[in-house]
Design a protein around this motif. Sequence first.
Motif, PDB file in Angstrom:
ATOM      1  N   MET A  95       0.867  -1.260   0.021  1.00 40.07           N
ATOM      2  CA  MET A  95      -0.014   0.056  -0.010  1.00 40.07           C
ATOM      3  C   MET A  95       0.827   1.252  -0.015  1.00 40.07           C
ATOM      4  N   THR A  96       1.795   1.207   0.737  1.00 39.26           N
ATOM      5  CA  THR A  96       2.991   2.323   0.841  1.00 39.26           C
ATOM      6  C   THR A  96       3.321   2.748  -0.710  1.00 39.26           C
ATOM      7  N   VAL A  97       3.806   1.591  -1.422  1.00 35.83           N
ATOM      8  CA  VAL A  97       4.279   1.845  -2.698  1.00 35.83           C
ATOM      9  C   VAL A  97       3.314   2.466  -3.693  1.00 35.83           C
ATOM     10  N   ILE A  98       2.017   1.943  -3.603  1.00 31.91           N
ATOM     11  CA  ILE A  98       1.057   2.683  -4.205  1.00 31.91           C
ATOM     12  C   ILE A  98       0.855   4.123  -4.034  1.00 31.91           C
ATOM     13  N   ALA A  99       0.849   4.415  -2.555  1.00 33.56           N
ATOM     14  CA  ALA A  99       0.507   5.733  -2.258  1.00 33.56           C
ATOM     15  C   ALA A  99       1.865   6.635  -2.714  1.00 33.56           C
ATOM     16  N   THR A 119       3.710   6.498  -5.289  1.00 32.96           N
ATOM     17  CA  THR A 119       3.837   6.555  -6.820  1.00 32.96           C
ATOM     18  C   THR A 119       2.675   6.971  -7.630  1.00 32.96           C
ATOM     19  N   PRO A 120       3.411   8.454  -8.379  1.00 30.67           N
ATOM     20  CA  PRO A 120       2.274   8.995  -9.047  1.00 30.67           C
ATOM     21  C   PRO A 120       1.358   8.141  -9.866  1.00 30.67           C
ATOM     22  N   GLY A 121       0.094   8.303  -9.724  1.00 36.35           N
ATOM     23  CA  GLY A 121      -0.723   7.457 -10.585  1.00 36.35           C
ATOM     24  C   GLY A 121      -0.886   6.089 -10.143  1.00 36.35           C
ATOM     25  N   GLY A 122      -0.321   5.913  -8.855  1.00 40.10           N
ATOM     26  CA  GLY A 122      -0.518   4.568  -8.358  1.00 40.10           C
ATOM     27  C   GLY A 122      -1.823   4.075  -7.883  1.00 40.10           C
ATOM     28  N   TRP A 123      -2.690   4.760  -7.283  1.00 38.33           N
ATOM     29  CA  TRP A 123      -4.053   4.580  -6.841  1.00 38.33           C
ATOM     30  C   TRP A 123      -4.921   4.275  -7.918  1.00 38.33           C
ATOM     31  N   MET A 124      -4.789   5.227  -9.050  1.00 38.20           N
ATOM     32  CA  MET A 124      -5.569   4.998 -10.361  1.00 38.20           C
ATOM     33  C   MET A 124      -5.161   3.841 -10.977  1.00 38.20           C
ATOM     34  N   ALA A 125      -4.274   3.443 -11.228  1.00 37.97           N
ATOM     35  CA  ALA A 125      -3.621   2.314 -11.755  1.00 37.97           C
ATOM     36  C   ALA A 125      -4.444   0.819 -11.173  1.00 37.97           C
ATOM     37  N   ALA A 126      -4.279   1.025  -9.794  1.00 36.13           N
ATOM     38  CA  ALA A 126      -4.711  -0.243  -8.891  1.00 36.13           C
ATOM     39  C   ALA A 126      -6.279  -0.315  -9.008  1.00 36.13           C
ATOM     40  N   ILE A 155      -9.809   6.160  -4.244  1.00 39.49           N
ATOM     41  CA  ILE A 155      -8.828   7.142  -3.585  1.00 39.49           C
ATOM     42  C   ILE A 155      -8.543   8.112  -4.550  1.00 39.49           C
ATOM     43  N   ALA A 156      -8.174   7.704  -5.814  1.00 36.03           N
ATOM     44  CA  ALA A 156      -7.719   8.606  -6.803  1.00 36.03           C
ATOM     45  C   ALA A 156      -8.767   9.587  -7.160  1.00 36.03           C
ATOM     46  N   PRO A 209      -1.846  11.974 -11.572  1.00 39.34           N
ATOM     47  CA  PRO A 209      -3.232  11.729 -11.917  1.00 39.34           C
ATOM     48  C   PRO A 209      -3.807  11.504 -10.686  1.00 39.34           C
ATOM     49  N   ASP A 210      -3.478  10.882  -9.603  1.00 38.31           N
ATOM     50  CA  ASP A 210      -4.201  10.499  -8.492  1.00 38.31           C
ATOM     51  C   ASP A 210      -4.899  11.737  -7.651  1.00 38.31           C
ATOM     52  N   ARG A 211      -4.089  12.681  -7.932  1.00 35.48           N
ATOM     53  CA  ARG A 211      -4.209  14.020  -7.165  1.00 35.48           C
ATOM     54  C   ARG A 211      -4.216  15.587  -7.864  1.00 35.48           C
ATOM     55  N   PRO A 212      -5.039  15.475  -8.748  1.00 34.83           N
ATOM     56  CA  PRO A 212      -4.934  16.660  -9.765  1.00 34.83           C
ATOM     57  C   PRO A 212      -4.953  18.153  -8.992  1.00 34.83           C
ATOM     58  N   PRO A 213      -4.108  19.268  -8.995  1.00 37.73           N
ATOM     59  CA  PRO A 213      -4.562  20.385  -8.337  1.00 37.73           C
ATOM     60  C   PRO A 213      -5.613  20.783  -8.528  1.00 37.73           C
ATOM     61  N   GLY A 214      -6.208  21.222  -7.487  1.00 39.02           N
ATOM     62  CA  GLY A 214      -7.378  22.075  -7.386  1.00 39.02           C
ATOM     63  C   GLY A 214      -8.617  21.120  -7.369  1.00 39.02           C
ATOM     64  N   LEU A 215      -8.664  20.082  -7.314  1.00 39.08           N
ATOM     65  CA  LEU A 215      -9.835  18.964  -7.255  1.00 39.08           C
ATOM     66  C   LEU A 215      -9.979  18.353  -6.272  1.00 39.08           C
TER      67      LEU A 215
END
Length: 348
Positions: free
Chosen positions: A1-5, A7-14, A150-151, A331-337
């Motif tokens: 879970m740490t690796v996913i969190a 890595t940019p886009g890790g949550w979206m991929a999962a 999460i993403a 992509p998991d956390r786009p700024p402003g959203l």
Amino acid sequence: MTVIASTPGGWMAAEMAEQPERVRAALAGVREQGGVLAPLVASAREVLVLGRGSSRSAGTYAAEALRTFAGVPASTTSPAHLAWSQQRRLDGTLVVAISQSGESTEIIAAARRALELGANLVAVTNSPASELAGLAGPRQTIHFRAGNEIAVPATKSFTSSLACLLGLAMAHTPTGLVDAEAELPQLMAELLADPDATFTLDGTTDIACAGEGFAEAVGEEGAIKLRETLRIPVASFETSEFLHGSINSVRPRSTLVTVDADPSGRSLAEQAAVGAASRGAATVSIGASATSSAGRHIRIPQVPSHWVPFLAVLPIQRAAREAAIARGEDPDRPPGLSKITRIATGPA
């Protein structure tokens, strides 16, 4: 879970990878509610569908499915208008309110107003303990069964919501849902495992997405995913509307993405690809045909047209994630959203 969190886009991929089983669970769940849902749809004079963001894209799919399979007039409508401007009575109207969180102020206000005006209400949400679900009640709430997402960009919650809405439209013919439950998840898994089922957006400054019929919802959802993750202008169109004049907006460094779900949509997509390419745009097509005039063609399995959105959206999700990472975005956390959108209430 740490690796996913980390890595940019890790949550979206999962979460993208979870979609086949989440769709299977959603189809099974809504099929069990058919005895309650079928009479609601059958007795409706009209169906109004509410949603924002990805839930609005799902609403476009719902309206097409309800018209096709239930034979009832169905359309999407503005939640803000219903919440704060609607005056006519809605007796005999079924309002379908779609919200991943079930806590969007605009959707809740619209659902509450619909009940005041005499409508029946079905909530379609990933949060069965939410305020929206409370308005509809447990028997008339359909659960996405997508699990925690999460993403910020919706992936598994979008395809799970499509499954719920297909179940609502086909509540009177559950055998169609049995077929979808048995076959769709495996087809989705195979497409997700195909490394070639994506496309690049190198050098693109603006994008248009187009689809007709059941594919229109994919064009809308694809545009949302690309806008959210890349933060560049992305428009969505019915393909026929794009051909009517908006095709003249594309130019070199534009990309056109077309999706087709049936022979008519395929013909329109071909015309759009040829016209956009003649103006210097890059072109991508997603569909079941063996060939395409587009510069990049992603072939999906030949399936019923109402199954196409479950498959065709997957390459766009992947392209959005990969392009965002290539541009240095997470992509998991786009700024402003944020995951839940709350807008100011309208006039009293």
